[in-house]
Design an enzyme around this catalytic site. Structure first.
Site, PDB file in Angstrom:
ATOM      1  N   GLU A  87     -42.640  43.118 -46.676  1.00  0.00           N
ATOM      2  CA  GLU A  87     -41.506  43.132 -46.345  1.00  0.00           C
ATOM      3  C   GLU A  87     -41.604  44.096 -44.630  1.00  0.00           C
ATOM      4  OE1 GLU A  87     -40.108  46.216 -50.005  1.00  0.00           O
ATOM      5  OE2 GLU A  87     -40.706  47.341 -48.343  1.00  0.00           O
ATOM      6  N   CYS A  88     -40.308  43.607 -43.815  1.00  0.00           N
ATOM      7  CA  CYS A  88     -40.160  43.520 -42.309  1.00  0.00           C
ATOM      8  C   CYS A  88     -41.851  43.101 -41.628  1.00  0.00           C
ATOM      9  CB  CYS A  88     -39.849  45.057 -42.695  1.00  0.00           C
ATOM     10  SG  CYS A  88     -39.055  45.058 -40.890  1.00  0.00           S
TER      11      CYS A  88
END
Length: 549
Positions: free
Chosen positions: A368-369
């Site tokens: 994530e990210c």
């Protein structure tokens, strides 16, 4: 021990962002803890950074209460779970008291997801933190307006912040006495108590552990001497019993398994609550979760859910650990600030090679990210893992907000067609727009929002849509990547609202571990791009568009 349903609690809110909620909330938690109370800290919304300071102040994990990511029905249960065993809970709000999502969906109130919304769900009194710098008698008009705006919110008192002098305090408290609002504290300006910030807010506590611990102690002393702790304890104790059952990760995993079918199947993976993560030899599936100073963003409930699904969860610090934990079957790399540590991450070439090799064998990798940046080829021209043929750079603008998305393909994380609400929060960007890159995206973003309560129970707070497996039937922009066992995206999820996600991930990790040696490699390009015979990524990236910071 206090029953979670009877936990004394209060919410600290403010008229706007920047009023000092985190300063006062963290200081109050530290002061109450120093008094000998067991204090539970909570944060409204998706913020990862403030709970890190709450954890330092209380010695307990910081917890988020996000009615958008998890759904309103889970706020009370998640609070009761997080506050179990505590004697008092302090909930720090987000933005201004009544500021919620920018565009509420049909049937949602105008302040959906706001601090006021969460305070109503918790039936908790609210204390308004007011930045008093430059304020005089007009503070009474401000507070009066907030007290009258929504009578369902019990605004029970005010803490004045950044008060300039004793005379200033007298003017403010005199004005507020005229409207019958209790002043529960007046925190003086103190330039020596400072928490540094950068492009995404406060510097995470984990990146400045010794300095952060000292800052929290000083905040505790400052706030503890400036507020009426006894009055605040009495106010918190005035909250009525909360008629909810605490959220239980084991129960959530069991329900996900039941909803997936009588055989307990999620996609191609068999799950059995509490024992689904067992591989040959009898040991549990081992899932490594990236931690350390570069990867500080994560929700405590994620580890609890993975554990409930039968996994052994281990931490790997990509700045310090040169190898993955022995027997790693899957890797989760959450958010953080790899751009602040790019050189050190690149220097750890042995670990980068192991991450690329794990992806090449088809093991689940969920990013994530910041995790997306780490799995890419380069970050601001500095070599990363090379699992994905992408380059990332710092961008000129902050990308921030809730997103509604549908899974564009089956992956170890979700089934194609699963609808989720997610959050996006970054200032980096891919040097080539995702829509111009080949391969299957992880999500189609900016679709109509899901309706909580109408979801597929196997998906939790998400839902399902009908359409092609590539998600194009529902429109939206492509986001992230699904390649083999890799699911990488800028979007953050809260798995408490999606219990099928950790169940599916643990099952996928077990399936990958039992795949015969030399079996079918993961589909899609990019795994192990340019690795040498030892499995290490190249020392320098390929052609990359690089922008200055």
């Amino acid at each position: 021990m206090v029953s979670a349903g009877l936990i004394p609690r209060l919410v600290l809110a403010a008229p706007t962002s920047g009023a000092g909620k985190t300063t006062v909330a963290t200081g109050l938690m530290a002061a109450l803890t120093a008094r000998g109370l067991r204090v539970s800290g909570h944060k409204v919304g998706p913020d990862y950074i403030d709970p890190g300071y709450h954890a330092l102040a209380t010695g307990r994990p910081g917890r988020n209460l996000d009615a958008v990511l998890c759904g309103p029905d889970l706020i009370g249960p998640l609070f009761a779970h997080g506050a179990a065993g505590a004697q008092l809970a302090v909930v720090e709000g987000v933005m201004g008291l009544f500021d919620g999502v920018a565009a509420p969906a049909a049937g949602q109130e105008a302040d959906h997801g706001s601090t006021a919304h969460v305070a109503r769900l918790l039936d908790a009194p609210v204390v308004l933190v007011v930045d008093a710098a430059g304020a005089g008698r007009s503070v009474a008009a401000l507070v009066c307006g907030f007290a009258a705006f929504d009578r369902r919110v019990r605004l029970a008192g005010v803490i004045l912040n950044r008060v300039g002098s004793d005379r200033h305090r007298q003017i403010l408290t005199g004005a507020l006495a005229g409207i019958g609002v209790a002043v529960l504290g007046a925190v003086p300006r103190d330039g020596a108590v400072h928490t540094p910030s950068r492009h995404l807010g406060l510097v995470p506590a984990a990146e400045r552990s010794a300095a952060a611990a000292q800052a929290v102690r000083r905040l505790g002393a400052l706030v503890g001497s400036a507020v009426d702790l006894d009055a605040l304890i009495r106010l918190a104790s005035s909250a009525p019993p909360l008629p909810v059952d605490p959220w239980d990760p084991a129960r959530q995993i069991a329900q996900a398994a039941t909803a997936a079918g009588a055989a307990g199947r999620v996609g191609q993976h068999t799950i059995n609550a509490g024992a689904g993560g067992v591989v040959p030899g009898g040991r549990p599936v081992r899932i490594a979760v990236a931690g350390g100073a570069a990867f500080t963003f994560g929700y405590t409930e994620h580890v609890e859910l993975l554990t409930a699904a039968g996994a052994q969860v281990l931490t790997v610090d990509p700045l310090r650990d040169e190898t993955l934990p022995d027997g790693t079957d899957a890797l989760v790399v959450g958010g953080g600030f790899p751009e602040e540590h790019a050189g050190a991450l690149a220097a750890n070439s042995r670990l980068r090679g192991q991450v690329a090799a794990l992806a090449a064998r088809g093991a689940p990798l969920v990013a994530e990210c910041a995790g997306l940046l780490y799995l890419g080829r380069s970050l601001d021209g500095t070599a990363m893992c090379g699992v994905l043929d992408t380059d990332a750079v710092m961008g000129p603008r902050l990308t921030l907000g809730y997103r509604h998305a549908v899974a564009a393909a089956d992956s170890p994380l979700v089934a194609a067609g699963t609808v989720v609400t997610a959050h996006e929060f970054h200032r980096t960007r891919l040097s080539v727009d995702r829509a111009e890159l080949p391969g299957t995206p992880a999500w189609q973003v900016d679709i109509p929002p899901p309706r909580f309560g109408d979801s597929d129970p196997a998906a939790g707070a998400g839902g399902r849509v009908d359409g092609g497996v590539d998600g194009t039937a529902v429109g939206g922009r492509p986001e992230g990547f699904v390649r083999g066992g890799v699911h990488a995206s800028y979007l953050h999820l809260h798995w408490a609202g999606l219990p099928a996600v950790p169940a599916r991930l643990v099952a996928a990790a077990g399936t990958a571990r039992t795949r015969p040696s030399g079996g079918t490699p993961p589909a899609g390009g990019g795994h192990g791009h340019g690795r040498d015979a030892g499995g290490n990524p190249p020392a320098s990236p390929g052609t990359t568009e690089v922008s200055s910071r």
